[in-house]
Write an enzyme that holds these catalytic residues in place. Structure first.
Site, short mmCIF file in Angstrom:
data_model
loop_
_atom_site.label_atom_id
_atom_site.label_comp_id
_atom_site.label_asym_id
_atom_site.label_seq_id
_atom_site.Cartn_x
_atom_site.Cartn_y
_atom_site.Cartn_z
N HIS A 1 -2.25 3.16 8.49
CA HIS A 1 -4.26 2.01 7.36
C HIS A 1 -4.17 0.35 8.07
O HIS A 1 -2.94 -0.41 8.44
CB HIS A 1 -3.16 1.87 5.71
CG HIS A 1 -3.78 0.75 5.47
ND1 HIS A 1 -5.92 0.48 5.41
CD2 HIS A 1 -3.83 -0.36 4.61
CE1 HIS A 1 -5.59 -0.36 4.77
NE2 HIS A 1 -5.04 -1.32 4.05
N GLU B 1 1.13 -1.92 -0.11
CA GLU B 1 -0.01 -0.15 -0.45
C GLU B 1 0.77 1.64 0.13
O GLU B 1 -0.16 2.25 0.45
CB GLU B 1 -1.42 0.05 1.16
CG GLU B 1 -1.32 -1.40 0.77
CD GLU B 1 -3.10 -0.87 0.46
OE1 GLU B 1 -2.86 -0.27 -0.66
OE2 GLU B 1 -3.76 -2.06 0.38
N TYR C 1 -20.66 12.76 18.97
CA TYR C 1 -20.12 14.32 18.48
C TYR C 1 -18.13 13.89 17.95
O TYR C 1 -17.62 14.57 17.81
CB TYR C 1 -19.92 15.26 19.79
CG TYR C 1 -18.68 15.24 20.96
CD1 TYR C 1 -17.33 14.91 21.53
CD2 TYR C 1 -19.30 14.34 21.97
CE1 TYR C 1 -17.14 14.88 22.08
CE2 TYR C 1 -18.67 13.14 23.17
CZ TYR C 1 -17.21 13.94 23.52
OH TYR C 1 -16.64 14.34 23.88
N TYR D 1 -8.07 20.61 13.26
CA TYR D 1 -8.39 19.03 12.99
C TYR D 1 -8.44 18.18 13.79
O TYR D 1 -8.38 17.04 14.12
CB TYR D 1 -7.03 19.11 12.87
CG TYR D 1 -6.48 20.13 11.63
CD1 TYR D 1 -6.45 19.45 9.99
CD2 TYR D 1 -5.72 20.72 11.31
CE1 TYR D 1 -6.08 19.80 8.75
CE2 TYR D 1 -4.41 21.41 10.50
CZ TYR D 1 -5.60 20.60 8.92
OH TYR D 1 -4.88 21.61 7.60
N HIS E 1 -7.24 -2.95 8.72
CA HIS E 1 -8.28 -3.44 8.44
C HIS E 1 -9.02 -3.37 9.99
O HIS E 1 -9.45 -5.07 10.54
CB HIS E 1 -8.20 -4.71 7.72
CG HIS E 1 -7.04 -4.86 6.12
ND1 HIS E 1 -6.98 -5.85 5.80
CD2 HIS E 1 -6.65 -3.89 6.07
CE1 HIS E 1 -6.08 -6.08 5.09
NE2 HIS E 1 -5.94 -4.09 5.14
N HIS F 1 -12.22 -2.82 2.70
CA HIS F 1 -10.79 -3.56 2.37
C HIS F 1 -11.10 -2.80 4.45
O HIS F 1 -10.48 -3.74 4.73
CB HIS F 1 -10.28 -2.30 1.65
CG HIS F 1 -8.68 -2.48 1.90
ND1 HIS F 1 -7.84 -2.07 0.82
CD2 HIS F 1 -7.58 -2.99 2.81
CE1 HIS F 1 -6.59 -1.98 0.78
NE2 HIS F 1 -6.76 -2.23 2.35
ZN LIG Z 1 -5.14 -3.25 3.57
#
Ligand SMILES: [Zn+2]
Length: 221
Positions: free
Chosen positions: A97, A78, A118, A214, A99, A160
């Site tokens: 990242h 990835e 919230y 942010y 799963h 994914h």
């Molecule tokens: Zn993945």
């Protein structure tokens, strides 16, 4: 590598171990990257986290075609979306990242997480979007992920998993854990008659003002 870079590489490994220990990820499907000058440091492909050493973290220039990486093992499959995010989001320096189960359950239904709590504001707005589907590792997936991340610090990836970003590695991991918690809460609320009550844009705006830029809580409450 100097001591500072070694420290960053060790932090990446520590966070990989943490995300397996806290249930955010299982196996080696998750990956973590960090902006280091003009380069990206990223976890290698298919290597059990317990076996990782700082030398095994891959260094790749942010510019170029991705073929000039340095390390004993190839970068995560990835690497494309990690690199594209770091290139297109100069406000962010770290990408997680995974799963994560509840994020992935919601992503399998290809729906966004709405303002059911919230804490959605911790990701920059009134929802966390789900990207369109493209096969893992493709340039197309990078484009879809960046679309879903616009104005946000996290997204779901259709069928994914999820992506969370941060100004630092710790903030990216904090958001990843918060996103999985939010996905779990949303999932359970969908099981009850009537489903979740959704907060208004005004209510989320009020939360965003409280959180600051942010959506990062100075002291999560
Ligand atoms: Zn993945």
């Amino acid at each position: 590598m100097d001591d500072q870079e070694r420290g960053i590489r060790q932090t990446i490994i520590d966070l990989c171990l943490e995300m397996n220990a806290n249930g955010l990820n299982q196996g080696t499907s998750g990956n973590i990257s960090f902006r280091h000058g003009e380069r990206m440091l990223i976890t290698p492909t298919a290597t059990p986290y317990e076996q990782l050493t700082p030398e095994m973290i891959v260094s790749m220039p942010l510019a170029g075609d991705g073929s000039h990486w340095e390390g004993p093992i190839a970068p995560s499959v990835e690497w494309r979306f990690h690199r594209e995010i770091l290139l297109r989001r100069p406000d962010m320096n770290a990408v997680v990242h995974a799963h994560a189960t509840f994020c992935t359950v919601i992503a399998i239904t290809r729906r966004a997480i709405p303002a059911c709590h919230y804490m959605v504001a911790a990701f920059g707005g009134n929802d966390v979007k789900c990207s369109g589907y493209a096969r893992y590792g493709t340039a197309e997936l990078s484009v879809l992920a960046l679309e879903a991340l616009e104005g946000r610090t996290a997204c779901l990836l259709a069928n994914h998993g999820m992506i969370a970003m941060g100004e630092t590695l710790d903030k990216a991991m904090w958001r990843a854990v918060e996103l999985e918690t939010l996905a779990k809460q949303y999932y359970y609320s969908l099981q009850l008659p009537g489903g979740p009550a959704i907060l208004s844009d005004a209510e989320i705006d009020e939360t965003l003002r409280g959180f600051g830029s942010y959506g990062l809580l100075p002291d999560p409450a």
